[in-house]
Design a protein around this motif. Structure first.
Motif, PDB file in Angstrom:
ATOM      1  N   HIS A 119     -12.329  -3.096 -50.636  1.00 35.02           N
ATOM      2  CA  HIS A 119     -13.073  -2.723 -49.661  1.00 35.02           C
ATOM      3  C   HIS A 119     -11.867  -2.421 -47.786  1.00 35.02           C
ATOM      4  N   ASN A 120     -12.215  -1.624 -48.039  1.00 35.26           N
ATOM      5  CA  ASN A 120     -10.848  -1.683 -46.557  1.00 35.26           C
ATOM      6  C   ASN A 120      -9.720  -1.945 -47.072  1.00 35.26           C
ATOM      7  N   PRO A 121      -9.044  -2.316 -48.031  1.00 37.03           N
ATOM      8  CA  PRO A 121      -7.986  -2.664 -48.596  1.00 37.03           C
ATOM      9  C   PRO A 121      -6.455  -2.273 -47.721  1.00 37.03           C
ATOM     10  N   ALA A 122      -6.473  -1.390 -46.885  1.00 36.91           N
ATOM     11  CA  ALA A 122      -5.324  -1.194 -46.240  1.00 36.91           C
ATOM     12  C   ALA A 122      -5.645  -1.431 -44.346  1.00 36.91           C
ATOM     13  N   ILE A 123      -6.711  -2.175 -43.956  1.00 36.17           N
ATOM     14  CA  ILE A 123      -7.390  -2.526 -43.338  1.00 36.17           C
ATOM     15  C   ILE A 123      -6.528  -3.790 -42.593  1.00 36.17           C
TER      16      ILE A 123
END
Length: 292
Positions: A94-98
């Motif tokens: 879940h949004n791993p690159a946030i």
């Protein structure tokens, strides 16, 4: 005389009966008051692996999405990445690159670099160095973390040391060794790649053993105490106002070892609420089974 004795006898019998009734009634009242003041704990959602519904890798999102998308976190930001350590398969994201404030998870970068420096140390410095790594990860000692960063040669030296592990320098910004600065930034991918990379190094045992163990020591001594988690999670906590993070390894007995990074930033939200949500997610991960 005999009549008077009989009257006294029945009087005391009757009095004894009234006393007994009064004691029982009083106890019942106290019990009710105690129950009202101290209600029984809520039933644990996962009572046993055998009795809980199957959580397969394919339906993990059905269990975890409701947590990160709950109305409680409507004003917050989640970043989550979970992978199988053996295969690298992504089990949940879940949004791993946030890019989020990682708090003390930044210590993982500092200690990973320090562990790689162990072979270069003279014998006299080795014990002190290993002790410092343990204090930084297990007990989240900020002073030791910043001293390690300084002794390693600063932020650029950390970047150089951990890049070969597969950690993209563009996925994080480190400004101190401890994670106290809110100017630190990192993605879940940063920590998952770091943890995966460290697992393949000869010094992995030093790094792994330096992490807090669920329900047993360090900053996790009073967390993740469920029987399916205790002793099976080695991880680094992160705590700042409006920030909670947890990154590490989970030894799932029915699936295999996982590597994960869970981060949530939400100004104004209770830290207990964020911690509880993270711990619930880790418990769900512990219940994942091979369903093929």
């Amino acid at each position: 005389m005999r009549l008077n004795q009989k009257i006294k006898y029945y009087f005391y019998r009757l009095l004894s009966a009234f006393v007994a009734i009064a004691i029982v009634a009083s106890s019942f009242t106290l019990d009710r008051r105690a129950s009202a003041l101290n209600p029984p704990p809520q039933q644990v959602r996962h009572t046993s692996i055998a009795s809980s519904p199957n959580i397969c890798p394919s339906n993990l999102s059905l269990v975890l999405d409701p947590i990160v998308n709950a109305p409680t976190f409507a004003e917050g930001e989640w970043g989550v990445l979970v992978q199988s350590l053996a295969t690298g398969q992504t089990l949940y994201q879940h949004n791993p690159a946030i890019s989020l404030i990682p708090a003390s998870n930044i210590k993982l970068l500092t200690t990973a670099a320090a562990v790689q420096n162990v072979p270069n140390l003279p014998p006299l410095d080795l014990e002190e160095w290993l002790r410092a790594i343990g204090l930084v990860n297990r007990d989240s000692n900020n002073g030791q973390a910043n001293r390690l960063l300084s002794r390693m040669g600063g932020v650029q030296a950390i970047k150089t040391a951990i890049a070969p592990l597969g950690v993209n320098p563009d996925t994080y910004r480190q400004v101190d060794g401890s994670g106290l600065s809110r100017s630190n930034r990192a993605e879940p991918t940063t920590f998952v790649n770091l943890l995966r990379g460290m697992s393949n190094l000869p010094g992995n045992k030093i790094f792994y053993d330096s992490l807090s163990i669920a329900g047993m020591n360090g900053t996790l001594s009073n967390r993740l105490t469920d029987p399916f988690l205790q002793g099976r999670v080695h991880a680094k906590t992160g705590t700042l106002k409006g920030v909670r993070t947890l990154s590490g390894y989970l030894d799932n007995p029915n699936y295999g070892k996982m590597v994960f990074s869970i981060m949530v930033n939400q100004s104004g939200l209770s830290g207990k609420v964020m911690t509880k949500a993270i711990d619930e997610m880790v418990l769900d991960l512990a219940l994942v089974k091979n369903c093929g």
